[in-house]
Design an enzyme around this catalytic site. Structure first.
Site, PDB file in Angstrom:
ATOM      1  N   ARG A 167       0.868  -1.170   0.000  1.00 53.89           N
ATOM      2  CA  ARG A 167       0.000   0.000   0.000  1.00 53.89           C
ATOM      3  C   ARG A 167       0.905   1.221   0.000  1.00 53.89           C
ATOM      4  O   ARG A 167       2.017   1.193   0.530  1.00 53.89           O
ATOM      5  CB  ARG A 167      -0.900   0.022   1.232  1.00 53.89           C
ATOM      6  N   LYS A 193      -2.203  -1.966   7.897  1.00 49.43           N
ATOM      7  CA  LYS A 193      -3.423  -1.438   8.496  1.00 49.43           C
ATOM      8  C   LYS A 193      -3.514  -1.861   9.955  1.00 49.43           C
ATOM      9  O   LYS A 193      -3.115  -2.960  10.331  1.00 49.43           O
ATOM     10  CB  LYS A 193      -4.644  -1.936   7.729  1.00 49.43           C
ATOM     11  N   HIS A 262      -1.991   2.102  -6.000  1.00 51.89           N
ATOM     12  CA  HIS A 262      -2.788   0.899  -5.740  1.00 51.89           C
ATOM     13  C   HIS A 262      -2.887   0.013  -6.971  1.00 51.89           C
ATOM     14  O   HIS A 262      -3.016  -1.212  -6.859  1.00 51.89           O
ATOM     15  CB  HIS A 262      -4.193   1.265  -5.261  1.00 51.89           C
ATOM     16  N   ARG A 265      -0.043  -2.292  -6.804  1.00 52.56           N
ATOM     17  CA  ARG A 265      -0.315  -3.326  -5.794  1.00 52.56           C
ATOM     18  C   ARG A 265      -1.263  -4.380  -6.372  1.00 52.56           C
ATOM     19  O   ARG A 265      -1.036  -5.583  -6.208  1.00 52.56           O
ATOM     20  CB  ARG A 265      -0.922  -2.664  -4.553  1.00 52.56           C
ATOM     21  N   HIS A 288      -3.824  -9.266   3.713  1.00 53.29           N
ATOM     22  CA  HIS A 288      -5.255  -9.205   4.003  1.00 53.29           C
ATOM     23  C   HIS A 288      -5.596 -10.113   5.176  1.00 53.29           C
ATOM     24  O   HIS A 288      -5.168 -11.265   5.225  1.00 53.29           O
ATOM     25  CB  HIS A 288      -6.077  -9.635   2.790  1.00 53.29           C
ATOM     26  N   TYR A 297     -10.164  -7.870  -4.580  1.00 49.83           N
ATOM     27  CA  TYR A 297      -9.081  -7.168  -5.251  1.00 49.83           C
ATOM     28  C   TYR A 297      -8.392  -7.986  -6.332  1.00 49.83           C
ATOM     29  O   TYR A 297      -7.462  -7.510  -6.968  1.00 49.83           O
ATOM     30  CB  TYR A 297      -8.037  -6.715  -4.229  1.00 49.83           C
TER      31      TYR A 297
END
Length: 322
Positions: A167, A193, A262, A265, A288, A297
């Site tokens: 990211r 995250k 992104h 990615r 994730h 994604y």
């Protein structure tokens, strides 16, 4: 009609844009047109295809509207009709939002006793997949002439975004230590995250680009700056700067597409998935927490999936036996 005019005046007082007010006015009049048409058709026992009312007719009919007579069924019928005629889910959601806001205004004015749109759900909106790049486009982006220290830095950033599937926030927050402690072994540590640290894999070309950048960085970075990627002032680079530099590289590469960190990615995940078919591995690669996020994604090439299935599944291969 006076109620709608007062509602729009209140929106203006709350600094809502003219564009928003215009959309809300149109949405409310659209609903009124539909409702009055349905009422008229019910009285004459006609089909549910409602007629179009002109604005002049609406101005005349509006004073006779009894807002308290509206029920959630009326709102649901309106939503269903909008979907039926092909109005997009996002537009229907906006129209429903306009109705909720207007009815809430009437509640505060004492003109309604309940909000009939409050419990009505908007149609589900499809989640668009992020746009990816094919292998040739990615190569075209990454294999540009490198001149000057900024271009060396940019090359390292873009190679790392694509190689490790980072990211952009993970990229700019990357520190020399402990971030690059495992670079020679093909790994880096990034803060993902939820401030969770994760280990990301780095390919050989990205490693080489990073080594070239670290040599150039030593001449520009402040002695106490921990950030891997820095700007002209020797300080940590911002996400906005990464986007601007990527825009520049995209133009130089002659790619007729809007680029974003992104997309690199996503390209990483897509290319790995197309080659391996291993969704779990891509989940780990992207960091994730849930596999369902990875499925949003990534998009598996069905032809490749069929080939993998034919080669791997014991009941897929033809034995030649009768």
């Amino acid at each position: 009609m006076q109620q709608i005019k007062r509602f729009l005046d209140q929106m203006q007082a709350h600094n809502k844009s003219a564009h928003t007010r215009s959309n809300y006015q149109r949405d409310l009049l659209t609903f009124v047109s539909f409702y009055l048409s349905v009422q008229a058709q019910s009285a004459t026992d006609k089909s549910d295809e409602h007629q179009a009312w002109s604005f002049d007719e609406l101005w005349q009919q509006m004073p006779t509207m009894n807002w308290n007579e509206l029920t959630s069924k009326d709102i649901k019928r309106f939503v269903m009709q909008r979907v039926k005629i092909g109005i997009s889910a996002s537009s229907v959601a906006r129209q429903l939002s306009a109705l909720r806001s207007f009815f809430q205004f009437l509640l505060t004015e004492g003109l309604m006793q309940h909000n009939p749109a409050k419990t009505v759900k908007a149609p589900k909106q499809p989640k668009p997949l992020p746009k990816s790049l094919d292998v040739d486009q990615t190569r075209q982006l990454l294999e540009q002439p490198i001149e000057g220290w900024q271009a060396i830095r940019d090359q390292a950033m873009f190679e790392l975004l694509y190689s490790a599937g980072l990211r952009v926030a993970e990229l700019v927050s990357l520190d020399l230590s402990p971030g690059l402690d495992g670079l020679s072994a093909g790994t880096i540590k990034v803060l993902g995250k939820g401030n969770k640290q994760r280990v990301a894999l780095v390919g050989q070309q990205a490693q080489s680009a990073m080594q070239a950048w670290l040599l150039a960085r030593a001449e520009w970075a402040k002695s106490d700056e921990p950030a891997v990627f820095i700007n002209q002032k020797g300080q940590r680079l911002s996400t906005r700067s990464v986007q601007l530099r990527l825009d520049k590289r995209t133009r130089e590469a002659g790619l007729a597409t809007k680029m974003s960190p992104h997309r690199l990615r996503h390209a990483c995940a897509t290319h790995v998935l197309e080659s391996s078919g291993d969704l779990r591995a891509v989940q780990e690669l992207l960091g994730h927490a849930n596999l369902s996020t990875t499925q949003i994604y990534t998009k598996l090439d069905m032809q490749h999936l069929a080939q993998v299935y034919d080669q791997a599944h014991p009941r897929a291969r033809k034995t030649g036996k009768k």
